[in-house]
Design a protein around this motif. Structure first.
Motif, PDB file in Angstrom:
ATOM      1  N   GLU A 239       0.832  -1.207   0.000  1.00 53.33           N
ATOM      2  CA  GLU A 239       0.000   0.000   0.000  1.00 53.33           C
ATOM      3  C   GLU A 239       0.868   1.260   0.000  1.00 53.33           C
ATOM      4  N   ALA A 240       1.979   1.217   0.716  1.00 52.28           N
ATOM      5  CA  ALA A 240       2.908   2.350   0.706  1.00 52.28           C
ATOM      6  C   ALA A 240       3.503   2.538  -0.677  1.00 52.28           C
ATOM      7  N   LEU A 241       3.834   1.443  -1.339  1.00 52.63           N
ATOM      8  CA  LEU A 241       4.367   1.521  -2.696  1.00 52.63           C
ATOM      9  C   LEU A 241       3.340   2.095  -3.664  1.00 52.63           C
ATOM     10  N   LYS A 242       2.084   1.684  -3.528  1.00 49.86           N
ATOM     11  CA  LYS A 242       1.024   2.211  -4.388  1.00 49.86           C
ATOM     12  C   LYS A 242       0.868   3.717  -4.184  1.00 49.86           C
ATOM     13  N   ASP A 243       0.892   4.157  -2.929  1.00 53.28           N
ATOM     14  CA  ASP A 243       0.769   5.588  -2.637  1.00 53.28           C
ATOM     15  C   ASP A 243       1.937   6.377  -3.226  1.00 53.28           C
TER      16      ASP A 243
END
Length: 324
Positions: A239-243
């Motif tokens: 999720e951090a990578l997507k953000d």
């Protein structure tokens, strides 16, 4: 080119032992882990995540530390991951096939797609090699088991050639760059940002890119035991990578600056990478059907060619989050 599978397995086992010596013994289950160890390479959203520090911020509330280990290519990164010396990492499409063929302890957890223009075969500007067909009998360097391996195979095929028609030279990017510069090899199959850095030299010429031939898929992998015992940390990381990816795509000048700080590469080179046709840092997700189909097709092809020693079931190696 023939591939010695037994030798490859010995190398995998040897690297596993070396990795444990480097990172510390870590083969036991790590449920409720207080650290996630991430392998990264220059370029890509994982490098940007490292530079931004967003994951450290997210996991601080859980008391979880983040540590980073840089690799020059995917094969050694996944060898370390399989050995339990890393928990999470990113590579191109081919390294996971070799790792799973060696029965490594890892799973697919995410995927992304970049620009195929950044994957290319390069020659010197004054080289007599003008077409892919001219590579016959020539020294073509690429890291075995990397995405460049697949690009070399597929681009050679467009000219009716196979890997047996060239002299394959197994070199990692840091070793291939000087060999290319001094003429020790005739051509180099490589990926961004190394492609862009080589292109910046006026003595370099792009012979062919993977555009229209090989899609630029990349995969996020995790140690199988870690993913099973710490699913929440895998979700947090993706999720951090997507953000970060979405934010990066909406602010390319800022992205270039952040990449420069994270990787030490010049802004000029990174601007080339960031603005390639098809490049989209926000195109990162959990593993989807299209990713499974692509990787399964590649696995079947590499097995049929004798490059990997056994058939793989990609779907069985995919980790699925409890919630996304």
């Amino acid at each position: 080119m023939t591939f010695d599978i037994n030798r490859r397995h010995a190398l995998l086992l040897g690297f596993g032992a070396a990795a444990l010596g480097t990172f510390g013994p870590t083969l036991k289950a790590r449920a409720g882990a207080k650290e996630i160890r991430i392998g990264w390479q220059k370029g890509g959203v994982v490098a940007l995540l490292k530079g931004r520090g967003l994951l450290e911020e997210r996991l601080a509330a859980k008391g979880v530390k983040v540590s980073w280990a840089e690799f020059t290519s995917g094969p050694p990164l996944l060898e370390a991951l399989s050995a339990g010396a890393l928990d999470f990492g990113t590579t191109g499409d081919v390294p996971p096939l070799f790792a799973h063929a060696a029965r490594g302890n890892l799973v697919f957890v995410g995927a992304y797609r970049g620009s195929p223009v950044g994957n290319a075969i390069l020659v010197r500007k004054d080289s007599p090699i003008q077409t892919i067909a001219d590579l016959k009998g020539r020294k073509l360097a690429f890291k075995r088991g990397s995405s460049a391996h697949n690009v070399a195979l597929k681009l050679l095929r467009t000219a009716g050639l196979t890997l047996n028609d060239i002299e394959a030279v197994d070199l990692s990017p840091p070793d291939a760059a000087p060999a290319f510069a001094n003429g020790s090899i005739d051509a180099w199959s490589i990926w961004d940002p190394y492609t862009a850095r080589a292109e910046a030299d006026p003595n370099t010429r792009v012979l062919a890119t993977a555009e229209g031939v090989v899609p630029a898929y990349g995969f996020l992998s995790a140690n199988g035991t870690f993913a099973k015992e710490n699913s929440d940390l895998i979700v947090d990381t993706i999720e951090a990578l997507k953000d970060v990816g979405r934010a990066a795509q909406s602010d390319l000048p800022g992205t270039v600056a952040a990449f420069a700080e994270a990787t030490g590469l010049s802004k000029d080179i990174l601007t080339v990478v960031a603005t390639r046709p098809g490049q989209d840092y926000g195109a990162l997700s959990y593993v989807q059907e299209e990713h499974i189909a692509y990787e399964q097709g590649l696995a079947d092809e590499f097995h049929a060619l004798g490059i990997i020693p056994r058939k793989l079931d990609i779907r069985a190696a995919v980790w699925t989050p409890k919630s996304t």
